[in-house]
Design a protein around this motif. Structure first.
Motif, PDB file in Angstrom:
ATOM      1  N   ILE A  89      -1.108   0.736   3.747  1.00 17.53           N
ATOM      2  CA  ILE A  89      -2.115   1.776   3.592  1.00 17.53           C
ATOM      3  C   ILE A  89      -3.175   1.279   2.609  1.00 17.53           C
ATOM      4  O   ILE A  89      -2.855   0.706   1.560  1.00 17.53           O
ATOM      5  CB  ILE A  89      -1.473   3.117   3.182  1.00 17.53           C
ATOM      6  N   ILE A  90      -4.432   1.447   2.994  1.00 18.74           N
ATOM      7  CA  ILE A  90      -5.544   0.938   2.183  1.00 18.74           C
ATOM      8  C   ILE A  90      -6.475   2.087   1.828  1.00 18.74           C
ATOM      9  O   ILE A  90      -6.817   2.901   2.679  1.00 18.74           O
ATOM     10  CB  ILE A  90      -6.328  -0.142   2.964  1.00 18.74           C
ATOM     11  N   ASP A  91      -6.856   2.145   0.571  1.00 21.57           N
ATOM     12  CA  ASP A  91      -7.858   3.105   0.133  1.00 21.57           C
ATOM     13  C   ASP A  91      -9.224   2.469   0.423  1.00 21.57           C
ATOM     14  O   ASP A  91      -9.604   1.506  -0.246  1.00 21.57           O
ATOM     15  CB  ASP A  91      -7.658   3.364  -1.368  1.00 21.57           C
ATOM     16  N   VAL A  92      -9.947   3.005   1.424  1.00 16.55           N
ATOM     17  CA  VAL A  92     -11.177   2.326   1.836  1.00 16.55           C
ATOM     18  C   VAL A  92     -12.312   2.484   0.827  1.00 16.55           C
ATOM     19  O   VAL A  92     -13.335   1.828   0.953  1.00 16.55           O
ATOM     20  CB  VAL A  92     -11.676   2.784   3.229  1.00 16.55           C
ATOM     21  N   THR A  93     -12.123   3.355  -0.192  1.00 17.49           N
ATOM     22  CA  THR A  93     -13.184   3.452  -1.193  1.00 17.49           C
ATOM     23  C   THR A  93     -13.201   2.198  -2.078  1.00 17.49           C
ATOM     24  O   THR A  93     -14.199   1.922  -2.722  1.00 17.49           O
ATOM     25  CB  THR A  93     -13.033   4.707  -2.075  1.00 17.49           C
ATOM     26  N   CYS A  94     -12.089   1.457  -2.164  1.00 19.21           N
ATOM     27  CA  CYS A  94     -12.126   0.141  -2.809  1.00 19.21           C
ATOM     28  C   CYS A  94     -11.331  -0.840  -1.957  1.00 19.21           C
ATOM     29  O   CYS A  94     -10.202  -1.194  -2.298  1.00 19.21           O
ATOM     30  CB  CYS A  94     -11.633   0.192  -4.250  1.00 19.21           C
ATOM     31  N   PRO A  95     -11.913  -1.269  -0.832  1.00 17.15           N
ATOM     32  CA  PRO A  95     -11.143  -2.035   0.154  1.00 17.15           C
ATOM     33  C   PRO A  95     -10.780  -3.450  -0.271  1.00 17.15           C
ATOM     34  O   PRO A  95      -9.786  -3.977   0.190  1.00 17.15           O
ATOM     35  CB  PRO A  95     -12.069  -2.067   1.378  1.00 17.15           C
ATOM     36  N   SER A  96     -11.550  -4.074  -1.186  1.00 18.88           N
ATOM     37  CA  SER A  96     -11.322  -5.506  -1.377  1.00 18.88           C
ATOM     38  C   SER A  96      -9.945  -5.795  -1.983  1.00 18.88           C
ATOM     39  O   SER A  96      -9.279  -6.739  -1.597  1.00 18.88           O
ATOM     40  CB  SER A  96     -12.435  -6.116  -2.210  1.00 18.88           C
ATOM     41  N   ARG A  97      -9.510  -4.934  -2.919  1.00 20.09           N
ATOM     42  CA  ARG A  97      -8.205  -5.179  -3.524  1.00 20.09           C
ATOM     43  C   ARG A  97      -7.085  -4.923  -2.529  1.00 20.09           C
ATOM     44  O   ARG A  97      -6.074  -5.611  -2.530  1.00 20.09           O
ATOM     45  CB  ARG A  97      -8.059  -4.312  -4.752  1.00 20.09           C
ATOM     46  N   GLY A  98      -7.275  -3.907  -1.679  1.00 20.55           N
ATOM     47  CA  GLY A  98      -6.287  -3.624  -0.636  1.00 20.55           C
ATOM     48  C   GLY A  98      -6.177  -4.778   0.338  1.00 20.55           C
ATOM     49  O   GLY A  98      -5.089  -5.173   0.750  1.00 20.55           O
ATOM     50  N   LEU A  99      -7.347  -5.362   0.679  1.00 22.09           N
ATOM     51  CA  LEU A  99      -7.341  -6.449   1.653  1.00 22.09           C
ATOM     52  C   LEU A  99      -6.721  -7.717   1.079  1.00 22.09           C
ATOM     53  O   LEU A  99      -6.208  -8.555   1.813  1.00 22.09           O
ATOM     54  CB  LEU A  99      -8.772  -6.725   2.138  1.00 22.09           C
ATOM     55  N   TYR A 100      -6.749  -7.862  -0.240  1.00 28.21           N
ATOM     56  CA  TYR A 100      -6.092  -9.010  -0.875  1.00 28.21           C
ATOM     57  C   TYR A 100      -4.604  -8.974  -0.548  1.00 28.21           C
ATOM     58  O   TYR A 100      -4.011  -9.969  -0.134  1.00 28.21           O
ATOM     59  CB  TYR A 100      -6.314  -8.951  -2.388  1.00 28.21           C
ATOM     60  N   LEU A 101      -4.012  -7.772  -0.698  1.00 26.15           N
ATOM     61  CA  LEU A 101      -2.598  -7.598  -0.350  1.00 26.15           C
ATOM     62  C   LEU A 101      -2.400  -7.827   1.146  1.00 26.15           C
ATOM     63  O   LEU A 101      -1.408  -8.434   1.556  1.00 26.15           O
ATOM     64  CB  LEU A 101      -2.143  -6.191  -0.761  1.00 26.15           C
ATOM     65  N   THR A 102      -3.360  -7.385   1.959  1.00 29.00           N
ATOM     66  CA  THR A 102      -3.272  -7.585   3.410  1.00 29.00           C
ATOM     67  C   THR A 102      -3.127  -9.071   3.735  1.00 29.00           C
ATOM     68  O   THR A 102      -2.255  -9.461   4.511  1.00 29.00           O
ATOM     69  CB  THR A 102      -4.544  -7.051   4.105  1.00 29.00           C
ATOM     70  N   LEU A 103      -3.981  -9.895   3.109  1.00 25.42           N
ATOM     71  CA  LEU A 103      -3.942 -11.327   3.401  1.00 25.42           C
ATOM     72  C   LEU A 103      -2.604 -11.937   2.991  1.00 25.42           C
ATOM     73  O   LEU A 103      -2.113 -12.859   3.630  1.00 25.42           O
ATOM     74  CB  LEU A 103      -5.110 -12.044   2.702  1.00 25.42           C
TER      75      LEU A 103
END
Lengths: 597, 77
Positions: A89-103
């Motif tokens: 689950i990603i908070d799209v208001t600050c996506p870059s940190r969420g996407l780091y975990l995604t990668l």
């Protein structure tokens, strides 16, 4: 089928988990560590084969490189159990940190689906995310959802099940080595991931407009206004729970219990119940449980306010404001959350130390948390406040909280010798202010009520009956004519020299109440009520309350302390020294009030 | 200059991070890598910790920890 739910803290992970599984069941611990694992089965509304879908709620993490104990758990769970699919689950208001975990997650070789949460909040702030483009960039299914309303969740589950069935893991653009790597390698990989994220977001994201910090932040960062703001916030919590609002609720509830009591008494008389059985039921069981239950609304109010503070994002800000003063005590502002939780109950407070990054601060905080008076002690304060200072009854609880904090500060000095080292670094995200969800709050209240009632009807019920029997019978098991010939008196004589200097050593009811309080603090008030404890003179009452406020935590709290301190010896040292401090404080209060007359 | 010397509202760019311990790695994981932009939002009433805005979120860190981050001042537009 086994699905893991993963995500940053504050991304709405728990909200989504509760929505998917209905109620959170606690099913044992993670292997190797004693961290409770939240797991559940998918609700039938989401899929027709839901019963076979098992969901695990992993602790909130920023990265799979373990920094806190919770992050190590999340990482090891995915690597060791190899779930059929992962939902991030990603908070799209600050996506870059969420996407780091995604990668990082993409490199673990399991099917992955992204749930993009808080899309409305992003749009309201003037931003926009192109979900389709993001999906193409990452090669991972991306679905916008609203974890609060459930919007988009059906499609999400559909995509997750499809991914799990296919078993196809995404192609990882950046590797995530499982073996330890050098910091230079780590830096290079982190740089690679963020470069990728920056390029991806440049194509998919229209960033929200920057807004100045809200009024509350400006107040809390003001060099002068911050302190009164903070003081008002914390004292209003105490006022609402213990002042007029809490007392009104308590009286209302007491009225209901009184009526129920009368009904049962009438019923028992109608059936010609034998006097001793009636005495047992009314003055033993009912009095014991009733004394505790009547304070349920006030305690719930306290829990509600703490939950509100946490869910709204205020707690993190207060931790930030208090970091500098707490550092003087050898603590970090991050310890504020466990300590504040301690106002509700010591058990979750001690468990909350796991969010701290190092062993030293975990131990330090776990040893200090029991000094914060827990919610179960609140009824005792309210009861005695009404008895001795009716006109200032909400002042006494405040004084006792201050006493607890003073003891905590005092103890932190020797504790710093015992646990040398630096306070943990303070690195904390300040989540955006958010209106707490009614659903989440009502769930928390429901769980708390259930927990409270089950304690009242098990441990408090049993010990009330036992204390009644000890008060009613002599050591030879015949009816006791008065307290002095009872079994209770015979037993408490053993302890009475210990409490003689405190002014209540010759009152077995009070000693028994303290002993019963070791099992659950709720027992103290019910024990006094069951044994029909006589009113003590003022100095002895004050010394009794002081002792109660500070002495050893209940066995449930001791058990988690042993677990978190990882040693029985340290737990015992902490508990015994706490009781010693309580004894000294009570002695001082007793002597002072005697002197002042 | 170091991030710890940042003034209210100032906008800077990260040049490098010192150190190779867990904290430095965590700062990198949080996205504090060159050439990320950082803006100071406010600081706690006693002047420490700082609150900065980075990559669209708000992060709070002590001056002591911020001192290991080297930054260069952006030209104000």
């Amino acid at each position: 089928m086994n699905i893991a739910l993963c995500g940053n803290q504050n991304a709405g992970k728990t909200t989504l988990f509760n929505l998917l599984t209905g109620a959170a069941e606690r099913t044992g611990n993670y292997p190797g560590v004693t961290v409770a694992q939240r797991a559940g089965t998918l609700l039938p509304v989401w899929d027709k084969n839901a019963a076979s879908v098992h969901l695990v709620d992993l602790p909130g993490v920023y990265s799979l490189t373990p920094y806190s104990q919770e992050e190590a758990i999340a990482r090891n769970y995915i690597i060791n159990t190899q779930p059929d699919a992962i939902i991030q689950i990603i908070d799209v208001t600050c996506p870059s940190r969420g996407l780091y975990l995604t990668l990082e997650l993409m490199a673990l070789g399991r099917p992955l689906v992204l749930a993009l949460n808080m899309t409305e909040a992003l749009e309201r702030a003037g931003g926009a995310l192109d979900y389709a483009a993001l999906q193409v960039w990452l090669g991972v299914p991306c679905l916008p959802i609203n974890a609060r309303s459930g919007h988009g969740v059906k499609k999400l589950i559909c995509a997750v099940l499809q991914a799990a069935h296919s078993g196809i893991a995404p192609h990882a653009p950046v590797p995530f080595p499982l073996h330890p790597i050098s910091s230079a390698e780590h830096r290079m990989l982190a740089q690679k991931r963020y470069d990728l994220i920056d390029r991806c977001l440049a194509a998919c994201l229209k960033a929200p407009v920057q807004v100045p910090p809200p009024l509350m932040d400006r107040l809390l960062s003001h060099p002068l206004l911050a302190w009164p703001t903070l003081g008002m916030m914390l004292s209003s919590i105490l006022f609402i729970a213990f002042g007029a609002p809490g007392q009104m609720l308590t009286r209302l509830f007491e009225g209901c219990i009184g009526r129920a009591d009368a009904q049962i008494a009438a019923l028992l008389t109608r059936f010609h119940t034998t006097p001793w059985l009636m005495d047992l039921l009314l003055n033993g069981a009912m009095a014991g449980i009733g004394a505790v239950i009547s304070f349920l609304p006030a305690i719930l109010l306290l829990f509600l306010l703490i939950a509100l503070m946490e869910d709204s994002g205020l707690m993190a800000r207060i931790a930030m404001v208090l970091d500098a003063p707490m550092r003087r005590l050898g603590l970090s502002g991050r310890s504020f959350l466990p300590l504040m939780t301690g106002c509700g109950c010591t058990v979750p407070a001690v468990l909350a130390v796991r969010t701290l990054p190092d062993e030293r601060s975990r131990r330090f905080t776990a040893m200090l948390a029991p000094y914060i008076p827990c919610g179960a002690k609140a009824p005792i304060y309210l009861f005695f406040a009404a008895q001795i200072v009716p006109q200032y009854r909400s002042m006494l609880p405040v004084l006792l909280y201050l006493l607890g904090i003073a003891a905590l500060i005092g103890v932190s000095y020797p504790l710093r010798r015992l646990l040398p080292g630096q306070p943990a670094p303070f690195l904390m995200e300040l989540p955006a202010y958010r209106l707490p969800s009614l659903r989440g709050l009502s769930r928390a209240m429901r769980d708390k009520t259930r927990d409270f009632l089950s304690r009242a009807f098990s441990i408090v019920f049993l010990s009330s009956m036992l204390l009644w029997a000890m008060r009613a019978f002599t050591p030879r098991l015949s009816f006791a004519a008065d307290v002095r010939s009872s079994l209770l008196y015979a037993c408490s004589v053993l302890f009475s020299p210990l409490f003689q200097p405190l002014g209540f050593g010759s009152h077995p009811e009070y000693i028994a109440a303290l002993l019963a309080g070791l099992f659950a603090k709720e027992n103290i008030l019910s024990a006094l009520s069951v044994t029909a404890a006589p009113t003590l003179p003022l100095p002895a009452t004050l010394s009794f309350i002081t002792f109660t406020a500070l002495y050893a935590p209940c066995i449930a709290a001791c058990a988690v302390m042993r677990q978190e301190l990882n040693s029985r010896g340290r737990m015992l040292l902490s508990v015994v020294s706490q009781t010693g401090i309580a004894w000294l404080a009570a002695l001082i209060v007793y002597r002072l009030t005697l002197l002042l007359g | 200059m170091r991030l710890s010397a940042l003034k209210h509202g100032q906008r800077v760019r990260i040049i490098s991070i010192e150190g190779s311990d867990a904290l430095s790695l965590r700062l990198m994981d949080l996205g504090l890598l060159p050439p990320t932009q950082i803006r100071m939002v406010f600081c706690a009433p006693l002047g420490d910790p700082l609150v900065v805005s980075v990559r669209g979120y708000t992060l709070s860190l002590r001056r002591e920890e911020a001192a290991r981050i080297f930054v260069s001042v952006e030209e104000q537009p």
